[in-house]
Design a protein around this motif. Structure first.
Motif, mmCIF file in Angstrom:
data_model
loop_
_atom_site.group_PDB
_atom_site.id
_atom_site.type_symbol
_atom_site.label_atom_id
_atom_site.label_comp_id
_atom_site.label_asym_id
_atom_site.label_seq_id
_atom_site.Cartn_x
_atom_site.Cartn_y
_atom_site.Cartn_z
ATOM 1 N N GLU A 93 -21.941 -14.884 -66.041
ATOM 2 C CA GLU A 93 -22.161 -16.170 -65.408
ATOM 3 C C GLU A 93 -20.826 -16.854 -65.147
ATOM 4 N N PRO A 94 -20.698 -17.602 -64.051
ATOM 5 C CA PRO A 94 -19.407 -18.199 -63.697
ATOM 6 C C PRO A 94 -18.766 -19.002 -64.807
ATOM 7 N N VAL A 95 -19.536 -19.833 -65.522
ATOM 8 C CA VAL A 95 -18.918 -20.667 -66.544
ATOM 9 C C VAL A 95 -18.363 -19.817 -67.683
ATOM 10 N N THR A 96 -19.047 -18.706 -68.006
ATOM 11 C CA THR A 96 -18.572 -17.818 -69.073
ATOM 12 C C THR A 96 -17.322 -17.080 -68.639
ATOM 13 N N VAL A 97 -17.332 -16.599 -67.391
ATOM 14 C CA VAL A 97 -16.165 -15.905 -66.850
ATOM 15 C C VAL A 97 -14.959 -16.831 -66.821
ATOM 16 N N LEU A 98 -15.165 -18.050 -66.331
ATOM 17 C CA LEU A 98 -14.045 -18.985 -66.222
ATOM 18 C C LEU A 98 -13.515 -19.390 -67.581
ATOM 19 N N ARG A 99 -14.405 -19.520 -68.558
ATOM 20 C CA ARG A 99 -13.947 -19.854 -69.905
ATOM 21 C C ARG A 99 -13.031 -18.763 -70.441
ATOM 22 N N SER A 100 -13.370 -17.510 -70.166
ATOM 23 C CA SER A 100 -12.526 -16.399 -70.587
ATOM 24 C C SER A 100 -11.203 -16.403 -69.839
ATOM 25 N N GLU A 101 -11.267 -16.592 -68.511
ATOM 26 C CA GLU A 101 -10.060 -16.565 -67.695
ATOM 27 C C GLU A 101 -9.116 -17.725 -67.998
ATOM 28 N N ALA A 102 -9.663 -18.856 -68.462
ATOM 29 C CA ALA A 102 -8.862 -20.058 -68.680
ATOM 30 C C ALA A 102 -8.122 -20.063 -70.013
ATOM 31 N N GLU A 103 -8.301 -19.032 -70.832
ATOM 32 C CA GLU A 103 -7.694 -19.027 -72.165
ATOM 33 C C GLU A 103 -6.181 -19.240 -72.107
ATOM 34 N N ASP A 104 -5.507 -18.608 -71.116
ATOM 35 C CA ASP A 104 -4.053 -18.729 -71.042
ATOM 36 C C ASP A 104 -3.619 -19.447 -69.768
ATOM 37 N N ALA A 105 -4.538 -20.197 -69.142
ATOM 38 C CA ALA A 105 -4.238 -20.864 -67.876
ATOM 39 C C ALA A 105 -3.636 -22.245 -68.102
ATOM 40 N N SER A 106 -2.946 -22.753 -67.077
ATOM 41 C CA SER A 106 -2.454 -24.123 -67.086
ATOM 42 C C SER A 106 -3.476 -25.077 -66.488
ATOM 43 N N LEU A 107 -4.277 -24.569 -65.564
ATOM 44 C CA LEU A 107 -5.239 -25.387 -64.842
ATOM 45 C C LEU A 107 -6.322 -24.478 -64.292
ATOM 46 N N THR A 108 -7.580 -24.949 -64.348
ATOM 47 C CA THR A 108 -8.695 -24.249 -63.716
ATOM 48 C C THR A 108 -9.200 -25.103 -62.568
#
Length: 261
Positions: A93-108
């Protein structure tokens, strides 16, 4: 700001606007851009093995996703030609994917309006990066509005708002301090506003009054960005001000997790 800017890519008009915003943010901060595409699957949460995610076996889905990502990359490079871009296709699901991708991000960055029930609160838990939701038709010459108010975790939202106002050459509109605690936090010795005014002397700060839904929307009218702070409890959506603005603002809304800048 060291990690990449992550943007959800699905080929929609709102996603295309989000890609352009994300590219601009990544370019001005000198960080990479990560394009994230979610392929929904009821059987899996998140799976990043690209070799096995084409369920129709004929390459149809794979070709469609490649076209969406390639178009997003071309759009991003038109905004920031020298940008370093990577892309990920993940199952879930998009929110789960984005939560994983955002672990080392500066901004989502997300395209709005968001679907009903989309778990923005799961993306803005303490320690996570800010989430920028692109909405409406922002006024490029408008203000940046801070709605963080008198919360102990408002420092990070205030710092984000000042940095954005500086980068955009915009005035910053801040809530009027109506209580002793708010005055001390925002305007007193060691408060967020005086400290950040020294760091960003080029930013003109203007107060606004009122905490009602109508006052918030009036302050945001004609703005190019609204910055919302959170209370800092993990797994919860932004407060009532944030929810109002995410549904009704005519410009992009940044939701910034609580924390000291």
């Amino acid at each position: 700001m060291n990690g990449p800017v992550v943007v959800e890519v699905d080929g929609s008009a709102s996603s295309r606007a989000a890609v352009e915003t994300a590219a601009w943010e990544a370019g001005r901060h000198g960080v990479g851009l990560r394009l994230a595409h979610a392929v929904a699957s009821p059987a899996r949460d998140v799976w990043s093995d690209a070799a096995g995610w084409d369920p129709d076996g004929g390459g149809g889905l794979r070709d469609r996703v490649k076209r969406v990502l390639a178009e997003a990359e071309r759009r991003a490079l038109r905004v920031a030609p020298h940008l370093s871009i990577t892309s990920d296709v993940l199952i879930g699901e998009p929110v789960t994917v984005l939560r994983s991708e955002a672990e080392d991000a500066s901004l989502t960055v997300l395209g709005g309006p968001l679907p009903r029930g989309f778990g923005v609160g799961l993306l803005v838990a303490p320690g996570r990066c800010p989430v920028l939701v692109t909405r409406g038709r922002p006024n490029p010459s408008g203000t940046v509005v801070l709605t963080a108010g008198a919360l102990p975790g408002s420092w990070r939202a205030a710092e984000f708002a000042f940095a954005e106002a500086s980068a955009r050459g915009a005035d910053l509109v801040v809530p009027h301090a109506r209580t002793f605690f708010a005055a001390r936090l925002l305007d007193g010795p060691g408060g967020a506003i005086p400290a950040l005014r020294k760091r960003y002397p080029e930013v003109t700060v203007r107060p606004y009054r009122g905490r009602t839904r109508r006052a918030l929307l009036r302050a945001a009218a004609g703005a190019q960005l609204v910055v919302v702070g959170t209370h800092g409890r993990p797994g919860l959506a932004p407060g009532s001000a944030g929810r109002t603005l995410l549904r009704h603002a005519h410009c992009s809304v940044a939701v910034v997790p609580a924390g000291k800048a």
